[in-house]
Design a protein around this motif. Structure first.
Motif, PDB file in Angstrom:
ATOM      1  N   ALA A  59       0.840  -1.195   0.000  1.00 19.57           N
ATOM      2  CA  ALA A  59       0.000   0.000   0.000  1.00 19.57           C
ATOM      3  C   ALA A  59       0.878   1.250   0.000  1.00 19.57           C
ATOM      4  CB  ALA A  59      -0.922   0.012   1.221  1.00 19.57           C
ATOM      5  N   HIS A  60       0.471   2.230  -0.782  1.00 22.09           N
ATOM      6  CA  HIS A  60       1.105   3.551  -0.831  1.00 22.09           C
ATOM      7  C   HIS A  60       0.018   4.595  -0.605  1.00 22.09           C
ATOM      8  CE1 HIS A  60       5.027   2.557  -2.986  1.00 22.09           C
ATOM      9  NE2 HIS A  60       4.356   1.432  -3.085  1.00 22.09           N
ATOM     10  N   SER A  61       0.434   5.786  -0.197  1.00 19.98           N
ATOM     11  CA  SER A  61      -0.533   6.893  -0.165  1.00 19.98           C
ATOM     12  C   SER A  61      -0.097   8.037  -1.077  1.00 19.98           C
ATOM     13  CB  SER A  61      -0.725   7.403   1.270  1.00 19.98           C
ATOM     14  OG  SER A  61       0.454   8.008   1.773  1.00 19.98           O
ATOM     15  N   ASP A  62       0.912   7.775  -1.921  1.00 23.51           N
ATOM     16  CA  ASP A  62       1.431   8.828  -2.803  1.00 23.51           C
ATOM     17  C   ASP A  62       1.226   8.512  -4.283  1.00 23.51           C
ATOM     18  OD1 ASP A  62       3.243   6.741  -2.950  1.00 23.51           O
ATOM     19  OD2 ASP A  62       4.997   8.046  -3.089  1.00 23.51           O
ATOM     20  N   LEU A  63       0.415   7.521  -4.599  1.00 21.08           N
ATOM     21  CA  LEU A  63       0.241   7.105  -5.989  1.00 21.08           C
ATOM     22  C   LEU A  63      -1.142   7.447  -6.538  1.00 21.08           C
ATOM     23  CD1 LEU A  63       2.076   3.641  -5.961  1.00 21.08           C
ATOM     24  CD2 LEU A  63       2.964   5.887  -6.615  1.00 21.08           C
ATOM     25  N   GLY A  64      -1.863   8.305  -5.841  1.00 21.29           N
ATOM     26  CA  GLY A  64      -3.146   8.761  -6.355  1.00 21.29           C
ATOM     27  C   GLY A  64      -4.329   7.956  -5.843  1.00 21.29           C
ATOM     28  N   ARG A  92      -1.906  11.197   5.035  1.00 23.15           N
ATOM     29  CA  ARG A  92      -2.491  10.319   4.016  1.00 23.15           C
ATOM     30  C   ARG A  92      -2.363   8.851   4.422  1.00 23.15           C
ATOM     31  NH1 ARG A  92       0.710  11.941  -1.126  1.00 23.15           N
ATOM     32  NH2 ARG A  92       2.178  12.631   0.466  1.00 23.15           N
ATOM     33  N   HIS A  93      -1.236   8.493   5.028  1.00 24.36           N
ATOM     34  CA  HIS A  93      -1.082   7.126   5.530  1.00 24.36           C
ATOM     35  C   HIS A  93      -2.142   6.818   6.578  1.00 24.36           C
ATOM     36  CE1 HIS A  93       2.286   5.903   3.243  1.00 24.36           C
ATOM     37  NE2 HIS A  93       2.945   5.239   4.169  1.00 24.36           N
ATOM     38  N   ALA A  94      -2.307   7.743   7.517  1.00 21.18           N
ATOM     39  CA  ALA A  94      -3.303   7.535   8.579  1.00 21.18           C
ATOM     40  C   ALA A  94      -4.693   7.375   7.985  1.00 21.18           C
ATOM     41  CB  ALA A  94      -3.261   8.702   9.563  1.00 21.18           C
ATOM     42  N   GLN A  95      -4.997   8.152   6.980  1.00 19.88           N
ATOM     43  CA  GLN A  95      -6.321   8.077   6.356  1.00 19.88           C
ATOM     44  C   GLN A  95      -6.547   6.732   5.667  1.00 19.88           C
ATOM     45  OE1 GLN A  95      -5.923  11.605   3.935  1.00 19.88           O
ATOM     46  NE2 GLN A  95      -7.094  12.883   5.367  1.00 19.88           N
ATOM     47  N   VAL A  96      -5.521   6.231   4.945  1.00 23.00           N
ATOM     48  CA  VAL A  96      -5.714   4.943   4.275  1.00 23.00           C
ATOM     49  C   VAL A  96      -5.757   3.805   5.285  1.00 23.00           C
ATOM     50  CG1 VAL A  96      -4.696   5.741   2.102  1.00 23.00           C
ATOM     51  CG2 VAL A  96      -3.258   4.542   3.755  1.00 23.00           C
ATOM     52  N   ASN A 382      -3.533  16.793  15.475  1.00 26.30           N
ATOM     53  CA  ASN A 382      -2.150  17.034  15.946  1.00 26.30           C
ATOM     54  C   ASN A 382      -1.184  15.905  15.552  1.00 26.30           C
ATOM     55  OD1 ASN A 382      -2.844  19.485  17.258  1.00 26.30           O
ATOM     56  ND2 ASN A 382      -3.548  18.332  19.049  1.00 26.30           N
ATOM     57  N   LEU A 383      -1.467  15.256  14.445  1.00 23.65           N
ATOM     58  CA  LEU A 383      -0.638  14.110  14.054  1.00 23.65           C
ATOM     59  C   LEU A 383       0.800  14.523  13.779  1.00 23.65           C
ATOM     60  CD1 LEU A 383      -0.429  11.113  13.373  1.00 23.65           C
ATOM     61  CD2 LEU A 383      -1.200  11.637  11.057  1.00 23.65           C
ATOM     62  N   TYR A 384       1.007  15.591  13.005  1.00 22.57           N
ATOM     63  CA  TYR A 384       2.368  16.025  12.693  1.00 22.57           C
ATOM     64  C   TYR A 384       3.137  16.366  13.964  1.00 22.57           C
ATOM     65  CZ  TYR A 384       1.637  16.287   7.626  1.00 22.57           C
ATOM     66  OH  TYR A 384       1.414  15.975   6.314  1.00 22.57           O
ATOM     67  N   ARG A 385       2.482  17.076  14.852  1.00 24.71           N
ATOM     68  CA  ARG A 385       3.159  17.457  16.100  1.00 24.71           C
ATOM     69  C   ARG A 385       3.555  16.224  16.901  1.00 24.71           C
ATOM     70  NH1 ARG A 385      -0.503  19.676  20.779  1.00 24.71           N
ATOM     71  NH2 ARG A 385      -0.772  17.395  20.912  1.00 24.71           N
ATOM     72  N   ASP A 386       2.660  15.258  16.962  1.00 23.00           N
ATOM     73  CA  ASP A 386       2.903  14.091  17.797  1.00 23.00           C
ATOM     74  C   ASP A 386       4.006  13.184  17.274  1.00 23.00           C
ATOM     75  OD1 ASP A 386       0.886  15.023  19.402  1.00 23.00           O
ATOM     76  OD2 ASP A 386      -0.637  13.598  18.699  1.00 23.00           O
ATOM     77  N   ILE A 387       4.279  13.230  15.964  1.00 23.63           N
ATOM     78  CA  ILE A 387       5.364  12.396  15.431  1.00 23.63           C
ATOM     79  C   ILE A 387       6.635  13.208  15.186  1.00 23.63           C
ATOM     80  CG2 ILE A 387       3.835  10.660  14.435  1.00 23.63           C
ATOM     81  CD1 ILE A 387       4.241  11.982  11.714  1.00 23.63           C
TER      82      ILE A 387
END
Length: 571
Positions: A59-64, A92-96, A382-387
């Motif tokens: 699985a990728h989240s950068d291929l559309g 995008r990873h979290a969403q998929v 706050n996902l970016y902040r937490d990682i």
């Protein structure tokens, strides 16, 4: 025995800080015991659903969106056991992950190659810890244990629960195109200590980890992504060297092992048979002789090393017959499931054997807490902040600081005078570096020079002609490619200039693979060389601290480069 090993390697202080993690049930006994939740889920599965639990899809989240939707279709249709995430973005990873978990009747294992953390696949907006080669130089394993805890925290925050790490291959072949800087080095004891620290940190943080790549991918010059490597070593050599870290870490409770695609005649004489398809290597050696009772994963089943000689799904069937529990990235999972069901009917596989593996996989999911809906749902707030935690960034710098290795004498560093005219030359770049900026504020009378890997004779002469006016010269050698290779991409003119600089009492800092020293004839004449392993800001800041006399380098070379620079060298 594990506790003794941790005490011996100085990890007990870190373990005392993770009491709650220590209270987690030991993985191996847990997945081999009976659990009500496991039985309840197992009893809902059809024969096809059971086989599907043995497969993980890419699985990728950068291929559309079309690609994301296609994977969703596979998961919903096939009800596979897990996914392996590759490139994309954290949100995008979290969403998929959330979407795919909702589509699955049984919670998914969500795996990721995070040998140096999230940054291995998610280069933007995440932290990359040092490569394992740099970690191999560190003398304090407690730092690596702490790194394991932080990696686990990042994974769990992003909804991932399996890390295909650590690499415990012993890299004793400088030409190795696929392991190399991903290894802790060439010494089996050092690799084992570092692998233990990293593994325990991640496990205590709640991750399922895998040792890779059994029975050892460190001494080959063939990349199994593109062909089938052939190891001609004796069984005795493999047992005493390549397989040593696997055996010791299995004793220490390793939860997972990933099997490589390599042909090894001394262990299985079947022509062109990859180790990942060998019943003798997986069942007789790994499981019976070594006593491994965790989960056995294949390396990616779409690699040429495994499908070159076993096509059209036959590799998938043979991998399960050989004893693997989980197959990573089949070329066609739907076809593979059908072929496995057919193999059961033909008597090549037994239903009881499949059922036992499925229950182990379900028990692993239960150990990970995936029976809880909240545990498998990612909160995007706050996902970016937490990682990207400040304490993680601070640990990353501490790891870099601890890896810096001083070769030869530190006399030139001690003699540096901040008031004298100083030239700071960066070779291998095209612009001013973090290293130069760090030194610039302290050296009162300095000049920065930058030479690209393919600098012309005129470019080099322009710098060389000015050096006579400087009292001190500091030279930084950079590899500006994405991964640090065993040879630098410098042309002959640049290499000749490095030889001249080595005879000028210059301080050298190598921001590159340590093996690259072998491709710089004359560098051994330098009186002072700092090996910093890779070209990134944390390593450049660490080297600058040494030059500024704010850091005492304690790293030791984890590999032998040549007769001048050997394993264990360092102040």
């Amino acid at each position: 025995m594990l506790r003794k090993a941790l005490v011996a390697s100085g990890l007990i202080l870190s373990l005392q800080l993770t009491l709650s993690a220590q209270q987690r049930d030991a993985f191996i006994p847990f997945i081999n015991a009976q659990h009500r939740w496991v039985d309840s889920v197992f009893n809902t599965l059809s024969a096809r659903d059971k086989v599907a639990q043995l497969f993980m899809v890419r699985a990728h989240s950068d291929l559309g969106q079309r690609y994301i939707d296609s994977v969703a279709g596979v998961i919903q249709r096939e009800q596979l056991g897990g996914i392996v995430l590759f490139q994309g973005g954290p949100v995008r990873h979290a969403q998929v992950i959330n979407r795919y978990q909702r589509l699955s009747k049984v919670p998914l294992l969500v795996a990721f190659d995070g040998e140096w953390g999230l940054g291995m696949r998610l280069a933007d907006s995440t932290i990359s810890f040092p490569y394992q080669m740099a970690l191999g130089a560190i003398q304090n394993e407690a730092l690596i244990y702490q790194m394991g805890l932080e990696v686990a925290r990042d994974f769990k925050r992003l909804g991932m629960n399996v890390n295909f790490a650590p690499v415990v291959d012993i890299n004793n072949n400088p030409r190795n195109p696929v392991i190399n800087f991903r290894s802790f080095g060439e010494d089996k004891q050092n690799v084992t200590r570092k692998g233990l620290a990293y593994m325990r940190g991640m496990m205590d943080g709640g991750l399922l980890t895998t040792l890779k790549h059994f029975p050892g991918h460190g001494d080959t010059d063939v990349d199994s992504h593109y062909d089938l490597p052939r190891l001609t070593f004796t069984a005795g050599r493999l047992d005493s060297l390549e397989m040593y870290p696997f055996r010791e870490l299995i004793k220490a409770g390793a939860p997972g092992v990933m099997v490589a695609h390599m042909n090894i005649p001394s262990l299985d004489k079947t022509p062109n048979l990859p180790s990942s398809l060998s019943h003798h290597i997986i069942t007789n050696v790994l499981k019976k002789r070594f006593g491994f009772q965790g989960l056995t994963f294949t390396d990616a089943m779409d690699m040429r090393g495994v499908v070159k000689h076993f096509r059209n799904g036959e590799a998938d069937v043979r991998a399960i017959i050989a004893g693997n529990d989980v197959l990573e990235l089949s070329e066609n999972s739907g076809r593979a499931i059908n072929l496995v069901l057919q193999a059961i009917k033909q008597g090549r596989l037994s239903q009881q054997d499949i059922d036992t593996r499925v229950k182990k996989i379900l028990a692993a999911k239960y150990w990970l807490g995936l029976d809880n809906q909240q545990q498998r749902t990612v909160n995007l707030t706050n996902l970016y902040r937490d990682i990207n935690r400040p304490q993680t960034e601070a640990l990353n710098q501490r790891l870099a600081d601890a890896s810096v290795t001083l070769l030869k004498s530190d006399s030139l560093i001690k003699a540096l005078d901040y008031t004298k005219r100083t030239a700071v030359i960066c070779i291998g770049l095209t612009q001013i570096s973090e290293f130069q900026n760090m030194l610039g504020w302290r050296f009162d009378n300095n000049m920065f020079y930058v030479l690209s890997p393919q600098a012309t004779a005129d470019d080099v002469a322009a710098v060389a002609n000015e050096l006579s006016s400087y009292s001190q010269v500091i030279v930084a050698l950079h590899d500006n490619r994405i991964r640090p290779r065993s040879t630098l991409n410098y042309n002959g003119t640049v290499r000749l200039f490095i030889n001249e600089l080595a005879n000028m009492n210059s301080v050298f800092c190598l921001f590159a693979n340590p093996y690259s020293l072998a491709g710089l004839p004359g560098i051994e004449q330098a009186k002072t060389i700092l090996v910093c392993y890779q070209n990134d800001d944390i390593m450049q800041r660490a080297a600058a601290k040494v030059i500024l006399k704010r850091l005492n380098p304690t790293g030791r070379l984890p590999v032998t480069v040549n007769s001048f620079f050997r394993y264990g060298d360092g102040k």
